[in-house]
Design an enzyme around this catalytic site. Structure first.
Site, PDB file in Angstrom:
ATOM      1  N   LYS A   1      11.041  40.492  25.826  1.00 56.32           N
ATOM      2  CA  LYS A   1       9.894  40.135  26.666  1.00 56.32           C
ATOM      3  C   LYS A   1      10.270  39.410  27.954  1.00 56.32           C
ATOM      4  CE  LYS A   1       6.471  41.204  25.840  1.00 56.32           C
ATOM      5  NZ  LYS A   1       5.504  42.322  25.673  1.00 56.32           N
TER       6      LYS A   1
HETATM    7  N1  PMP Z   1       9.306  42.406  19.194  1.00 55.02           N
HETATM    8  C1  PMP Z   1       9.010  41.124  19.413  1.00 55.02           C
HETATM    9  C2  PMP Z   1       9.785  40.080  18.676  1.00 55.02           C
HETATM   10  C3  PMP Z   1       7.979  40.786  20.316  1.00 55.02           C
HETATM   11  O1  PMP Z   1       7.680  39.493  20.536  1.00 55.02           O
HETATM   12  C4  PMP Z   1       7.267  41.816  20.958  1.00 55.02           C
HETATM   13  C5  PMP Z   1       6.167  41.505  21.933  1.00 55.02           C
HETATM   14  N2  PMP Z   1       5.069  40.831  21.424  1.00 55.02           N
HETATM   15  C6  PMP Z   1       7.602  43.145  20.678  1.00 55.02           C
HETATM   16  C7  PMP Z   1       8.644  43.399  19.803  1.00 55.02           C
HETATM   17  C8  PMP Z   1       6.828  44.293  21.258  1.00 55.02           C
HETATM   18  O2  PMP Z   1       7.130  44.570  22.599  1.00 55.02           O
HETATM   19  P1  PMP Z   1       6.016  45.201  23.550  1.00 55.02           P
HETATM   20  O3  PMP Z   1       5.041  44.114  23.858  1.00 55.02           O
HETATM   21  O4  PMP Z   1       6.780  45.641  24.756  1.00 55.02           O
HETATM   22  O5  PMP Z   1       5.353  46.324  22.837  1.00 55.02           O
END
Ligand code: PMP
Length: 330
Positions: free
Chosen positions: A44
């Site tokens: 992120k």
């Molecule tokens: N893995 C973790 C540990 C996250 O914090 C997040 C985001 N909330 C994601 C995956 C998912 O990524 P995205 O928001 O780009 O879908």
């Protein structure tokens, strides 16, 4: 000389790592993009940087301004780091069902954390909606709005996607990724499909999310939950996710996620969070379906350190009927 110019310059350009035991077991190359090596510790950081730069470029965020976000943790961590580096205040709304470690980290980084009751998205008191309202009321504030602000997805169109393509020399058969906002999956899929439409894009979904059903049937119907995973799964199709090329979906149970996280720890020395377990489990399922000789890329989202009180707490797991000693069923 090879020197990074401060925090922001250290975001991205993460290594691509071959997961050795799983690659040997499947006869495929199972490759993980090491997003846990970003300076704020997760995938992120990219979204946080692109969103803040976009708000600056639009003239919405000026020196001394405030960045407000509703986040389950990692986006807030990225935003808090960048706010410090660029001189902004940071206010984070977070649902009260998240791990204490993430709250503590955010407060240590200087963010003001407002924990709010965990309620569905349609409720006006949902953490994302509260963040949006607060930013609208506060002078000089912007709402990062990671779910529907497509600057998030653009981070992955412009950085993660091209890095994956370059690091594999274009030899990718499939990409698996779980979805919170969808920025990572949608941004990478848009870039890779432009390069080679034959690359298969597979959404990896935990329990308690509507996205597996959405990919399979076109309707965002929730699967039974809850899930031990954090930061992934969604009840709705965000603007970041909408109209992005996705070929298939794999559902990963909490037990499979847990087994994968602990297998990677025991057999390979990796210490990952649960969303990485979901992503890698889906990569293995795709490898098994495609057969030996294929290359599957996935995302190693963050490390395990933030999840001591749940994912790495045997008592907590036992209370939910989950067994960290059960190997991933190959
Ligand atoms: N893995 C973790 C540990 C996250 O914090 C997040 C985001 N909330 C994601 C995956 C998912 O990524 P995205 O928001 O780009 O879908």
């Amino acid at each position: 000389m090879d020197i990074k110019n401060g925090f922001e310059d250290t975001v991205g350009n993460t290594p691509m790592i071959r997961l050795t035991k799983l690659s040997e077991a499947t006869g495929c190359e199972i490759l993980g993009k090491a997003e846990f090596m970003n300076p704020g510790g997760s995938v992120k950081d990219r979204a946080a940087l692109w969103i803040i730069r976009d708000a600056e470029a639009r003239g919405l965020l000026k020196p001394g301004g405030t960045v407000v976000e509703g986040t389950a943790g990692n986006t807030g961590i990225g935003i808090a780091h960048i706010c410090n580096a660029r001189g902004y205040d940071c206010v984070i709304y977070m649902p009260d069902n998240q791990s204490q470690e993430k709250v503590d980290i955010l407060r240590t980084l200087g963010a003001e954390v407002r924990l709010v009751k965990t309620v569905p998205y349609k409720d006006p008191m949902n953490y994302q909606k509260q963040a949006g309202r607060y930013a609208a009321e506060l002078a000089g504030a912007v709402w990062a709005n990671q779910f529907d602000n497509v600057a998030n997805r653009l981070a992955h169109v412009e950085s993660t996607g091209p890095e994956i393509w370059a690091q594999t020399d274009g030899h990718v058969d499939a990409f698996t990724c779980s979805v919170g906002t969808g920025g990572t999956l949608a941004g990478v899929s848009r870039y890779l499909k432009e390069k080679n439409p034959k690359i298969e894009i597979v959404l990896a979904d935990p329990p308690g999310s509507a996205l597996f059903n959405w990919v399979k049937t076109g309707e965002a119907v929730m699967s039974p939950g809850p899930s031990l995973t954090e930061g992934i799964g969604n009840s709705r199709v965000t603007d970041n996710l909408a109209d992005s090329p996705i070929d298939d979906a794999v559902q990963v149970s909490d037990q499979e996620t847990l087994s994968m996280v602990y297998d990677l720890l025991r057999a390979d020395g990796w210490f990952f969070g649960s969303s990485t377990g979901v992503n890698v489990a889906a990569a293995v399922r795709v490898a098994q379906r495609l057969g030996p000789g294929h290359t599957i890329v996935t995302i190693l989202c963050d490390g395990g350190g933030k999840y001591q009180s749940r994912l790495f707490n045997r008592e907590w797991l036992a209370g939910r009927g989950l067994d960290p000693d059960a190997p991933f069923p190959m």
